[in-house]
Design a protein around this motif. Structure first.
Motif, PDB file in Angstrom:
ATOM      1  N   ASN A  14       0.822  -1.214   0.000  1.00 55.22           N
ATOM      2  CA  ASN A  14       0.000   0.000   0.000  1.00 55.22           C
ATOM      3  C   ASN A  14       0.852   1.258   0.000  1.00 55.22           C
ATOM      4  OD1 ASN A  14      -2.500  -1.358  -0.011  1.00 55.22           O
ATOM      5  ND2 ASN A  14      -2.432  -1.630   2.212  1.00 55.22           N
ATOM      6  N   ARG A  15       2.005   1.208   0.637  1.00 54.90           N
ATOM      7  CA  ARG A  15       2.896   2.361   0.703  1.00 54.90           C
ATOM      8  C   ARG A  15       3.647   2.570  -0.605  1.00 54.90           C
ATOM      9  NH1 ARG A  15       5.368   0.691   4.634  1.00 54.90           N
ATOM     10  NH2 ARG A  15       7.242  -0.195   3.685  1.00 54.90           N
ATOM     11  N   ASN A  16       4.187   1.508  -1.173  1.00 50.70           N
ATOM     12  CA  ASN A  16       5.069   1.627  -2.337  1.00 50.70           C
ATOM     13  C   ASN A  16       4.374   1.431  -3.673  1.00 50.70           C
ATOM     14  OD1 ASN A  16       7.435   2.030  -0.775  1.00 50.70           O
ATOM     15  ND2 ASN A  16       7.563  -0.174  -0.392  1.00 50.70           N
ATOM     16  N   GLY A  17       3.271   0.679  -3.686  1.00 46.57           N
ATOM     17  CA  GLY A  17       2.622   0.339  -4.946  1.00 46.57           C
ATOM     18  C   GLY A  17       3.193  -0.912  -5.587  1.00 46.57           C
ATOM     19  N   PHE A  18       4.125  -1.558  -4.918  1.00 40.82           N
ATOM     20  CA  PHE A  18       4.678  -2.831  -5.390  1.00 40.82           C
ATOM     21  C   PHE A  18       5.106  -3.648  -4.182  1.00 40.82           C
ATOM     22  CE2 PHE A  18       8.332   0.064  -5.278  1.00 40.82           C
ATOM     23  CZ  PHE A  18       9.271  -0.678  -4.565  1.00 40.82           C
ATOM     24  N   LEU A  19       5.246  -4.943  -4.415  1.00 40.99           N
ATOM     25  CA  LEU A  19       5.715  -5.837  -3.366  1.00 40.99           C
ATOM     26  C   LEU A  19       6.507  -6.953  -4.022  1.00 40.99           C
ATOM     27  CD1 LEU A  19       5.654  -6.664  -0.337  1.00 40.99           C
ATOM     28  CD2 LEU A  19       3.658  -8.075  -0.904  1.00 40.99           C
ATOM     29  N   VAL A  20       7.723  -7.181  -3.550  1.00 40.25           N
ATOM     30  CA  VAL A  20       8.590  -8.238  -4.060  1.00 40.25           C
ATOM     31  C   VAL A  20       8.502  -9.428  -3.096  1.00 40.25           C
ATOM     32  CG1 VAL A  20      10.943  -8.872  -4.684  1.00 40.25           C
ATOM     33  CG2 VAL A  20      10.111  -6.547  -5.137  1.00 40.25           C
ATOM     34  N   ILE A  21       8.076 -10.578  -3.618  1.00 38.08           N
ATOM     35  CA  ILE A  21       7.904 -11.776  -2.804  1.00 38.08           C
ATOM     36  C   ILE A  21       8.856 -12.852  -3.327  1.00 38.08           C
ATOM     37  CG2 ILE A  21       6.267 -13.473  -1.915  1.00 38.08           C
ATOM     38  CD1 ILE A  21       4.010 -11.547  -2.662  1.00 38.08           C
ATOM     39  N   PRO A  22      10.036 -13.001  -2.724  1.00 39.66           N
ATOM     40  CA  PRO A  22      10.990 -14.026  -3.187  1.00 39.66           C
ATOM     41  C   PRO A  22      10.450 -15.438  -2.968  1.00 39.66           C
ATOM     42  CG  PRO A  22      12.038 -12.394  -1.729  1.00 39.66           C
ATOM     43  CD  PRO A  22      10.567 -12.213  -1.598  1.00 39.66           C
ATOM     44  N   ASP A  23      10.944 -16.365  -3.781  1.00 37.25           N
ATOM     45  CA  ASP A  23      10.655 -17.796  -3.614  1.00 37.25           C
ATOM     46  C   ASP A  23       9.168 -18.118  -3.651  1.00 37.25           C
ATOM     47  OD1 ASP A  23      13.439 -18.351  -3.238  1.00 37.25           O
ATOM     48  OD2 ASP A  23      13.246 -17.670  -1.163  1.00 37.25           O
ATOM     49  N   PHE A  24       8.403 -17.359  -4.419  1.00 38.31           N
ATOM     50  CA  PHE A  24       6.970 -17.646  -4.518  1.00 38.31           C
ATOM     51  C   PHE A  24       6.731 -18.946  -5.283  1.00 38.31           C
ATOM     52  CE2 PHE A  24       2.846 -17.467  -6.593  1.00 38.31           C
ATOM     53  CZ  PHE A  24       2.007 -17.134  -5.545  1.00 38.31           C
ATOM     54  N   ALA A  25       7.447 -19.121  -6.395  1.00 39.82           N
ATOM     55  CA  ALA A  25       7.330 -20.341  -7.202  1.00 39.82           C
ATOM     56  C   ALA A  25       8.674 -21.049  -7.193  1.00 39.82           C
ATOM     57  CB  ALA A  25       6.919 -20.000  -8.634  1.00 39.82           C
ATOM     58  N   ASP A  26       8.672 -22.368  -7.057  1.00 35.98           N
ATOM     59  CA  ASP A  26       9.949 -23.069  -7.021  1.00 35.98           C
ATOM     60  C   ASP A  26      10.564 -23.133  -8.417  1.00 35.98           C
ATOM     61  OD1 ASP A  26       8.970 -25.432  -8.398  1.00 35.98           O
ATOM     62  OD2 ASP A  26       8.135 -26.106  -6.516  1.00 35.98           O
ATOM     63  N   ALA A  27      11.851 -23.408  -8.455  1.00 41.96           N
ATOM     64  CA  ALA A  27      12.601 -23.371  -9.713  1.00 41.96           C
ATOM     65  C   ALA A  27      12.052 -24.355 -10.731  1.00 41.96           C
ATOM     66  CB  ALA A  27      14.080 -23.660  -9.438  1.00 41.96           C
ATOM     67  N   ALA A  28      11.597 -25.521 -10.274  1.00 41.62           N
ATOM     68  CA  ALA A  28      11.087 -26.529 -11.199  1.00 41.62           C
ATOM     69  C   ALA A  28       9.864 -26.031 -11.947  1.00 41.62           C
ATOM     70  CB  ALA A  28      10.766 -27.812 -10.442  1.00 41.62           C
ATOM     71  N   ARG A  29       8.961 -25.336 -11.245  1.00 38.03           N
ATOM     72  CA  ARG A  29       7.764 -24.785 -11.905  1.00 38.03           C
ATOM     73  C   ARG A  29       8.151 -23.716 -12.906  1.00 38.03           C
ATOM     74  NH1 ARG A  29       3.740 -22.287  -8.173  1.00 38.03           N
ATOM     75  NH2 ARG A  29       2.379 -22.338 -10.007  1.00 38.03           N
ATOM     76  N   CYS A  30       9.118 -22.890 -12.546  1.00 34.63           N
ATOM     77  CA  CYS A  30       9.563 -21.833 -13.450  1.00 34.63           C
ATOM     78  C   CYS A  30      10.193 -22.421 -14.705  1.00 34.63           C
ATOM     79  CB  CYS A  30      10.556 -20.917 -12.747  1.00 34.63           C
ATOM     80  SG  CYS A  30       9.834 -19.922 -11.419  1.00 34.63           S
ATOM     81  N   LEU A  31      11.021 -23.427 -14.529  1.00 34.61           N
ATOM     82  CA  LEU A  31      11.686 -24.031 -15.677  1.00 34.61           C
ATOM     83  C   LEU A  31      10.693 -24.772 -16.559  1.00 34.61           C
ATOM     84  CD1 LEU A  31      14.952 -25.266 -13.944  1.00 34.61           C
ATOM     85  CD2 LEU A  31      14.707 -23.346 -15.541  1.00 34.61           C
ATOM     86  N   ALA A  32       9.674 -25.380 -15.955  1.00 34.25           N
ATOM     87  CA  ALA A  32       8.633 -26.038 -16.749  1.00 34.25           C
ATOM     88  C   ALA A  32       7.853 -25.015 -17.572  1.00 34.25           C
ATOM     89  CB  ALA A  32       7.693 -26.819 -15.831  1.00 34.25           C
ATOM     90  N   LEU A  33       7.567 -23.855 -16.973  1.00 38.78           N
ATOM     91  CA  LEU A  33       6.865 -22.808 -17.718  1.00 38.78           C
ATOM     92  C   LEU A  33       7.748 -22.261 -18.834  1.00 38.78           C
ATOM     93  CD1 LEU A  33       4.005 -21.538 -17.284  1.00 38.78           C
ATOM     94  CD2 LEU A  33       5.203 -19.519 -16.424  1.00 38.78           C
ATOM     95  N   ARG A  34       9.022 -22.150 -18.569  1.00 35.31           N
ATOM     96  CA  ARG A  34       9.983 -21.688 -19.576  1.00 35.31           C
ATOM     97  C   ARG A  34       9.993 -22.623 -20.789  1.00 35.31           C
ATOM     98  NH1 ARG A  34      15.351 -20.791 -21.178  1.00 35.31           N
ATOM     99  NH2 ARG A  34      16.139 -18.728 -20.582  1.00 35.31           N
ATOM    100  N   GLU A  35      10.057 -23.923 -20.530  1.00 37.57           N
ATOM    101  CA  GLU A  35      10.062 -24.889 -21.625  1.00 37.57           C
ATOM    102  C   GLU A  35       8.755 -24.847 -22.401  1.00 37.57           C
ATOM    103  OE1 GLU A  35      12.584 -26.787 -22.821  1.00 37.57           O
ATOM    104  OE2 GLU A  35      13.685 -25.456 -21.460  1.00 37.57           O
ATOM    105  N   ARG A  36       7.650 -24.683 -21.677  1.00 41.12           N
ATOM    106  CA  ARG A  36       6.358 -24.596 -22.358  1.00 41.12           C
ATOM    107  C   ARG A  36       6.289 -23.353 -23.237  1.00 41.12           C
ATOM    108  NH1 ARG A  36       2.482 -28.013 -24.080  1.00 41.12           N
ATOM    109  NH2 ARG A  36       0.428 -26.988 -24.159  1.00 41.12           N
ATOM    110  N   ALA A  37       6.818 -22.242 -22.740  1.00 40.70           N
ATOM    111  CA  ALA A  37       6.818 -21.013 -23.526  1.00 40.70           C
ATOM    112  C   ALA A  37       7.625 -21.174 -24.814  1.00 40.70           C
ATOM    113  CB  ALA A  37       7.364 -19.857 -22.691  1.00 40.70           C
TER     114      ALA A  37
END
Length: 284
Positions: A14-37
């Motif tokens: 609410n203060r900044n207008g953004f929020l950074v949330i590390p480790d929301f998705a694990d690396a395996a999910r990210c890499l699977a989405l990358r391959e699908r893309a």
């Protein structure tokens, strides 16, 4: 405290207008989405002689093209302008020359659908006050090595206008995003400034035009780098000014973004993104 976000996180958003949330998705999910893309890019990339170039550096050549305007309910691919040589020939493989792919991945592809509708995202949407979140558009952004283009300072509300404003971006780092390969930069608290422009369809509905609402530019000082390791979620208020630099490094900066709007808000029929054949759905 919300269903997912802590009080401290909600206060920061609410203060900044953004929020950074590390480790929301694990690396395996990210890499699977990358391959699908990459698979979808190979499947959907148009021939070079039918290429639509996407530029977000202030040029609007792409917006007049039917291919762009029809992408709200399709999976369309847009090339980087620097992917072509002086003679108009692609310098590399077509699917590795793309700026982005969009804008209905979350509805038309099962892998992206599952990623986009994680229950944690629904919880976050409720935490930040969305009454009836609807997933409006999605983009896979490639930010290719050496040719990845810059994105000038803008707000998502400019392009996804609702009354009252309700657009929220859920941006996922699929690769590490750094200052070297073109991470995002944002203006803390900038979501409280007046939105400077609204993009809408022209009267003939063949292109978009930019209606200037405030001629005072966004401040150039005070921007902060939103560096993000793979798996990070960056939550972006729709009125937040943000940008990203070009990628001149030898590392890609893949990212995936879903934009949601609130179903209780009015969505004008002269917004560029229209989905007459693809009803809006929520997170469930």
């Amino acid at each position: 405290m919300g269903a997912y976000l802590s009080e401290e996180q909600l206060d920061a958003y609410n203060r900044n207008g953004f929020l950074v949330i590390p480790d929301f998705a694990d690396a395996a999910r990210c890499l699977a989405l990358r391959e699908r893309a990459l698979l979808l890019a190979r499947k959907h990339v148009p021939p070079p002689d039918q290429a639509t170039v996407f530029t977000a550096d202030g040029g609007d050549r792409h917006v007049a093209e039917r291919y762009f305007l029809g992408s709200g309910e399709a999976i369309h691919c847009f090339f980087e302008k620097d992917a072509f040589d002086a003679a108009g020939r692609l310098r590399g493989e077509a699917h590795l020359s793309l700026n982005k792919m969009g804008h209905a991945l979350h509805d038309l592809d099962p892998v992206f659908d599952e990623f986009s509708r994680a229950p944690e995202l629904a919880a976050i949407a409720g935490d930040i006050g969305m009454a009836e979140p609807r997933l409006l558009q999605s983009m896979y952004i490639f930010k290719q090595p050496r040719i990845g283009g810059e994105v000038v300072c803008h707000t998502d509300h400019t392009y996804l206008w609702t009354d009252p404003p309700s657009a929220v971006g859920f941006w996922f780092a699929i690769d590490d995003a750094t200052t070297e390969n073109g991470c995002m930069w944002a203006l803390p608290g900038g979501h409280r400034l007046p939105v400077k422009a609204r993009s809408k369809l022209n009267r003939a509905r063949t292109a978009t035009e930019l209606e200037i609402l405030d001629t005072v530019p966004y401040p150039t000082e005070g921007l902060v780098a939103l560096e993000a390791a793979r798996g990070t979620l960056v939550l972006l208020h729709g009125a937040l000014p943000h940008l990203s630099g070009p990628n001149r490094s030898d590392k890609p900066r893949h990212a995936y973004t879903v934009h949601a709007i609130d179903g209780v808000a009015s969505y004008p029929d002269d917004n560029w993104l229209q989905r007459p054949n693809l009803p809006l759905r929520g997170f469930s």
